[in-house]
Design a protein around this motif. Structure first.
Motif, PDB file in Angstrom:
ATOM      1  N   GLN A  80       0.830  -1.199   0.000  1.00  8.34           N
ATOM      2  CA  GLN A  80       0.000   0.000   0.000  1.00  8.34           C
ATOM      3  C   GLN A  80       0.868   1.255   0.000  1.00  8.34           C
ATOM      4  O   GLN A  80       0.611   2.224  -0.729  1.00  8.34           O
ATOM      5  N   LEU A  81       1.936   1.241   0.867  1.00  7.30           N
ATOM      6  CA  LEU A  81       2.847   2.392   0.904  1.00  7.30           C
ATOM      7  C   LEU A  81       3.581   2.548  -0.421  1.00  7.30           C
ATOM      8  O   LEU A  81       3.806   3.661  -0.901  1.00  7.30           O
ATOM      9  N   ARG A  82       3.984   1.450  -1.013  1.00 10.08           N
ATOM     10  CA  ARG A  82       4.709   1.519  -2.284  1.00 10.08           C
ATOM     11  C   ARG A  82       3.817   2.106  -3.380  1.00 10.08           C
ATOM     12  O   ARG A  82       4.285   2.877  -4.223  1.00 10.08           O
ATOM     13  N   THR A  83       2.533   1.745  -3.361  1.00 11.18           N
ATOM     14  CA  THR A  83       1.607   2.317  -4.334  1.00 11.18           C
ATOM     15  C   THR A  83       1.473   3.822  -4.127  1.00 11.18           C
ATOM     16  O   THR A  83       1.467   4.602  -5.091  1.00 11.18           O
ATOM     17  N   ARG A  84       1.395   4.251  -2.846  1.00 11.89           N
ATOM     18  CA  ARG A  84       1.283   5.683  -2.579  1.00 11.89           C
ATOM     19  C   ARG A  84       2.558   6.418  -2.958  1.00 11.89           C
ATOM     20  O   ARG A  84       2.515   7.548  -3.472  1.00 11.89           O
ATOM     21  N   ILE A  85       3.725   5.801  -2.721  1.00 15.70           N
ATOM     22  CA  ILE A  85       4.994   6.425  -3.101  1.00 15.70           C
ATOM     23  C   ILE A  85       5.063   6.616  -4.614  1.00 15.70           C
ATOM     24  O   ILE A  85       5.489   7.669  -5.109  1.00 15.70           O
ATOM     25  N   LEU A  95       9.311   2.304 -10.740  1.00 13.95           N
ATOM     26  CA  LEU A  95       8.102   1.486 -10.595  1.00 13.95           C
ATOM     27  C   LEU A  95       8.451  -0.002 -10.513  1.00 13.95           C
ATOM     28  O   LEU A  95       7.912  -0.732  -9.669  1.00 13.95           O
ATOM     29  N   LEU A  96       9.367  -0.449 -11.390  1.00 11.97           N
ATOM     30  CA  LEU A  96       9.752  -1.861 -11.382  1.00 11.97           C
ATOM     31  C   LEU A  96      10.495  -2.224 -10.099  1.00 11.97           C
ATOM     32  O   LEU A  96      10.370  -3.348  -9.600  1.00 11.97           O
ATOM     33  N   ARG A  97      11.283  -1.286  -9.545  1.00 13.16           N
ATOM     34  CA  ARG A  97      11.969  -1.539  -8.273  1.00 13.16           C
ATOM     35  C   ARG A  97      10.967  -1.636  -7.119  1.00 13.16           C
ATOM     36  O   ARG A  97      11.134  -2.463  -6.214  1.00 13.16           O
ATOM     37  N   LEU A  98       9.939  -0.791  -7.127  1.00 16.10           N
ATOM     38  CA  LEU A  98       8.922  -0.871  -6.078  1.00 16.10           C
ATOM     39  C   LEU A  98       8.185  -2.205  -6.136  1.00 16.10           C
ATOM     40  O   LEU A  98       7.812  -2.764  -5.103  1.00 16.10           O
ATOM     41  N   LEU A  99       7.973  -2.727  -7.330  1.00 18.88           N
ATOM     42  CA  LEU A  99       7.282  -4.004  -7.469  1.00 18.88           C
ATOM     43  C   LEU A  99       8.128  -5.180  -6.996  1.00 18.88           C
ATOM     44  O   LEU A  99       7.641  -6.067  -6.286  1.00 18.88           O
ATOM     45  N   THR A 100       9.402  -5.192  -7.396  1.00 15.41           N
ATOM     46  CA  THR A 100      10.242  -6.368  -7.168  1.00 15.41           C
ATOM     47  C   THR A 100      11.174  -6.241  -5.981  1.00 15.41           C
ATOM     48  O   THR A 100      11.638  -7.253  -5.451  1.00 15.41           O
ATOM     49  N   CYS A 140       4.409 -15.148 -15.380  1.00 10.92           N
ATOM     50  CA  CYS A 140       4.836 -15.521 -14.016  1.00 10.92           C
ATOM     51  C   CYS A 140       5.325 -14.295 -13.261  1.00 10.92           C
ATOM     52  O   CYS A 140       6.378 -14.328 -12.621  1.00 10.92           O
ATOM     53  N   LEU A 141       4.587 -13.176 -13.368  1.00 12.91           N
ATOM     54  CA  LEU A 141       4.990 -11.946 -12.698  1.00 12.91           C
ATOM     55  C   LEU A 141       5.030 -12.115 -11.186  1.00 12.91           C
ATOM     56  O   LEU A 141       5.897 -11.558 -10.506  1.00 12.91           O
ATOM     57  N   GLN A 142       4.083 -12.887 -10.602  1.00 11.74           N
ATOM     58  CA  GLN A 142       4.036 -13.055  -9.151  1.00 11.74           C
ATOM     59  C   GLN A 142       5.334 -13.643  -8.596  1.00 11.74           C
ATOM     60  O   GLN A 142       5.696 -13.406  -7.446  1.00 11.74           O
ATOM     61  N   ALA A 143       6.078 -14.370  -9.423  1.00 11.75           N
ATOM     62  CA  ALA A 143       7.288 -15.038  -8.945  1.00 11.75           C
ATOM     63  C   ALA A 143       8.401 -14.046  -8.645  1.00 11.75           C
ATOM     64  O   ALA A 143       9.297 -14.358  -7.852  1.00 11.75           O
ATOM     65  N   SER A 167       8.242  -9.284   0.713  1.00 13.16           N
ATOM     66  CA  SER A 167       8.230  -8.545   1.975  1.00 13.16           C
ATOM     67  C   SER A 167       7.185  -7.429   1.968  1.00 13.16           C
ATOM     68  O   SER A 167       6.871  -6.874   3.017  1.00 13.16           O
ATOM     69  N   ALA A 168       6.645  -7.080   0.792  1.00 14.19           N
ATOM     70  CA  ALA A 168       5.640  -6.023   0.707  1.00 14.19           C
ATOM     71  C   ALA A 168       4.244  -6.539   1.011  1.00 14.19           C
ATOM     72  O   ALA A 168       3.298  -5.767   1.022  1.00 14.19           O
ATOM     73  N   GLY A 169       4.109  -7.828   1.253  1.00 12.76           N
ATOM     74  CA  GLY A 169       2.798  -8.402   1.482  1.00 12.76           C
ATOM     75  C   GLY A 169       2.233  -8.994   0.198  1.00 12.76           C
ATOM     76  O   GLY A 169       2.928  -9.133  -0.810  1.00 12.76           O
ATOM     77  N   GLU A 170       0.968  -9.361   0.228  1.00 12.05           N
ATOM     78  CA  GLU A 170       0.317  -9.995  -0.923  1.00 12.05           C
ATOM     79  C   GLU A 170      -0.172  -8.924  -1.897  1.00 12.05           C
ATOM     80  O   GLU A 170      -1.174  -8.265  -1.678  1.00 12.05           O
TER      81      GLU A 170
END
Length: 676
Positions: free
Chosen positions: A409-414, A508-513, A532-535, A540-543
């Protein structure tokens, strides 16, 4: 194949040239290069020659381009050897060049389509363009080729021979079965005929008897004539023996056919004389060819001698330059004192000007997601910004000092905070502002993990006489990590708002991975393609919600497109994706709001409370009465025509408001400590 004095003059076009007679479905290859004007003229000649007025028998065209990888790459205004460039940058540059070539060929295909001519394109790669053309002619069994004859500096209206080394090489080395038209400025300069065998001649050549005749066109080159003459000569020499061993009733009949026998002998003698004549001509042609080869060898020797002389002259030039350098150093030593005085004066001038440039520029850039400039220290030549207690995004992604991982959630807001700040900078009037050094270490987090951009440095605004789209340029090259820098900026040196869009895509890609930037773009591309993006998401950011993760990945990859024209607009395309995510993530965040802290937790310092709203202040401002108020409350008070103090009821001497940065930092630090 070299032309000789005995050959007829090259074919010259006339105004009444009719279209070339060709079989239905025959392919005519047109070699096009990087010179757009010359290539277009060559293509128009081919269309006029082979496709106009030919009806159903019109030939189809194949636009042929041989791509030669560059030995040097233009990077930041210099030519860097390709061997010294990283493979990733080399591949990116090659992809851009091939895309440019493909776009150019598409324009030529459109031109053919307008003429209602079927055409296709073929791009091959070779270290040597001329050798590549020869190889393509052999591999694809090309029988008709149209190409350029000379460069612009060699072309004249009276030119009748090939001036280009490439054209001469192909004229010598190409398959003899290929007919080649050499064009320059839309004019036919020379036509190399092909060795053509008819179906009947090919069948007769396979039989054991009979004389096979081959016609030699006068415009053919020496090599073609020599090859044909030898073949015809061998066939003719064997023929008398075959005739003698052939059963012939008239030959066995004795005296009754004596006259016919004499006639056969006369014909045989006539054939022998013709063979001798052809043999003599072939010998003379061979002698001429050997003479030309000797002349070519002498020309190569002269070229080598010229090259040696050139290197000697270059050596002398370097020696003279070294001497000149020594003299210039001596002259420079005589002016050291003057330079020192000038430097001293310049330093004093900069000490006076630099602080002024910093009021003029950075003080006008105000946004909730930009670090606030508090002041400047003239003596230390330093800028003073507001304190950001949670450090940089780079440190938080790496969980430096055992800090807690950022939830999704924080990463999305950032991500939304950064996008909002960039939209503000790029939409500045009258000139857009380009950050030019956007990276994770320049994104700072306050006590509530609100992201703010920093690292602007000292900059200047360019006028319209330079780059129309480049409005803010740094004195130094970007100091960030190489992975954040726009590849097209490295090649061209042009800095535009789209350069910030590329850097934003990497973030953006760093916040995701949660991974570093090196090789990250390729990893995400492969994961998205394989589904297989979920992999590769940061656990650590949660689900991560699958829909949000997929949308952010797609936006990040599009922002990192190597071609600027394909990158999205932040306000109209990216923000429309991030805004719904921001609302959803903000509603789910578990951090306490300012109002909940004041209501649920006791022990709030009284000077943290706004006298008007009776709530914890978020943006404290000092009024003329000496009291500090919440910005929104005191501005509403003054806008309501109040001229007195809300606390003393005395008339305010002025309506100016000053930010209370010290109190604001203290409130944020206290909220962070009590919120945890």
């Amino acid at each position: 194949m070299a032309t000789t004095a005995g050959s007829s003059s090259p074919h010259r076009p006339h105004a009444d040239d009719s279209p070339e007679q060709s079989l239905p479905g025959e392919k005519v290859y047109v070699a096009v290069g990087r010179e757009e004007a010359e290539s277009r003229a060559t293509l128009l000649w081919a269309l006029q020659k082979f496709c106009r007025g030919a009806g159903a028998g019109a030939a189809s065209l194949v636009l042929l381009h041989v791509y030669s990888p560059p030995k040097f790459l233009p990077l930041l205004g210099a030519r860097i050897p390709a061997a010294q460039v990283e493979e990733q940058e080399l591949a990116a540059y090659r992809e851009m060049e091939l895309q440019t070539i493909s776009d150019t060929l598409d324009q030529y295909l459109l031109l053919c389509a307008q003429e209602k001519v079927h055409a296709e394109k073929l791009v091959v790669e070779s270290d040597n363009v001329a050798q590549g053309l020869v190889d393509v002619i052999s591999e694809y069994h090309i029988t008709a080729l149209v190409m350029g004859a000379a460069s612009d500096k060699h072309y004249t209206k009276k030119m009748k021979i090939l001036k280009s080394r490439k054209a001469r090489f192909i004229e010598h080395q190409a398959d003899p079965l290929c007919k080649i038209w050499f064009i320059c400025k839309g004019t036919l300069v020379y036509c190399r005929k092909a060795v053509q065998l008819s179906h009947e001649e090919m069948q007769e050549g396979k039989q054991s008897s009979g004389i096979t005749h081959y016609s030699v066109e006068k415009s053919a080159s020496l090599s073609e004539m020599w090859c044909i003459a030898n073949t015809w000569l061998c066939k003719s020499i064997r023929e008398p023996h075959i005739q003698r061993t052939t059963s012939d009733p008239s030959y066995i009949s004795g005296k009754d056919n004596t006259k016919e026998s004499y006639d056969c002998c006369d014909n045989f003698q006539h054939v022998l004389r013709e063979l001798e004549s052809v043999r003599q001509e072939a010998y003379e042609e061979k002698c001429r060819r050997e003479k030309l080869e000797r002349e070519l060898c002498e020309a190569f020797q002269k070229a080598q001698a010229s090259e040696i002389l050139y290197f000697q002259e270059m050596k002398q030039k370097n020696e003279l330059e070294e001497k000149l350098t020594t003299i210039m150093e001596e002259i420079e030593s005589l002016t050291i004192r003057t330079d020192e005085l000038c430097a001293k004066l310049q330093g004093e001038r900069e000490q006076r000007i630099v602080p002024i440039l910093i009021v003029e520029i950075l003080s006008r850039v105000r946004h909730p997601n930009l670090v606030t400039l508090i002041g400047a220290c003239k003596d230390a030549q330093a800028l003073v910004y507001e304190y950001m207690p949670n450090g940089s995004l780079d440190d938080r992604l790496a969980c430096k000092d055992n800090s807690k991982p950022l939830c999704w959630q924080l990463r999305t807001r950032i991500a939304s905070n950064i996008c909002s700040a960039l939209i503000f900078l790029h939409s500045n009037k009258p000139h857009s502002i380009v950050h030019s050094d956007l990276k994770a270490s320049n994104i700072l987090l306050d006590g509530n993990n609100i992201a703010k951009l920093s690292g602007f440095g000292v900059c200047q605004i360019l006028t319209d006489q330079f780059k129309a789209r480049t409005t803010l340029y740094r004195y130094t090259h970007p100091k960030g990590s190489f992975v954040y820098i726009d590849p097209q900026y490295l090649v061209s040196g042009d800095l535009t708002p789209l350069s910030d869009v590329y850097s934003f895509g990497i973030i953006l890609l760093r916040l995701l991975t949660g991974r570093s930037g090196f090789g990250l773009l390729k990893e995400v591309q492969q994961a998205v393609e394989k589904g297989c993006l979920q992999a590769i998401l940061d656990s650590s950011a949660g689900e991560w919600p699958a829909v949000y993760a997929e949308q952010l990945a797609q936006v990040g990859l599009k922002c990192c497109d190597i071609r600027r024209k394909n990158r999205p607009d932040l306000q109209t395309e990216v923000w429309t994706v991030l805004e719904p995510m921001l609302k959803s993530a903000s509603a789910m965040l578990c951090s306490l709001s300012f109002k909940s802290v004041s209501e649920d937790l006791g022990g709030v310092p009284s000077y943290f409370i706004c006298p008007i709203l009776q709530d914890v202040m978020r943006d404290p401002l000092i009024a003329a009465d000496g009291f500090t108020y919440e910005a929104e409350a005191i501005r509403e008070w003054l806008d309501s025509s109040h001229r007195t103090s809300p606390m003393t009821n005395l008339e305010l001497p002025h309506r100016d408001l000053l930010p209370n940065h010290a109190l604001r930092s203290a409130i944020q630090e206290w909220l962070q400590t009590n919120g945890d």
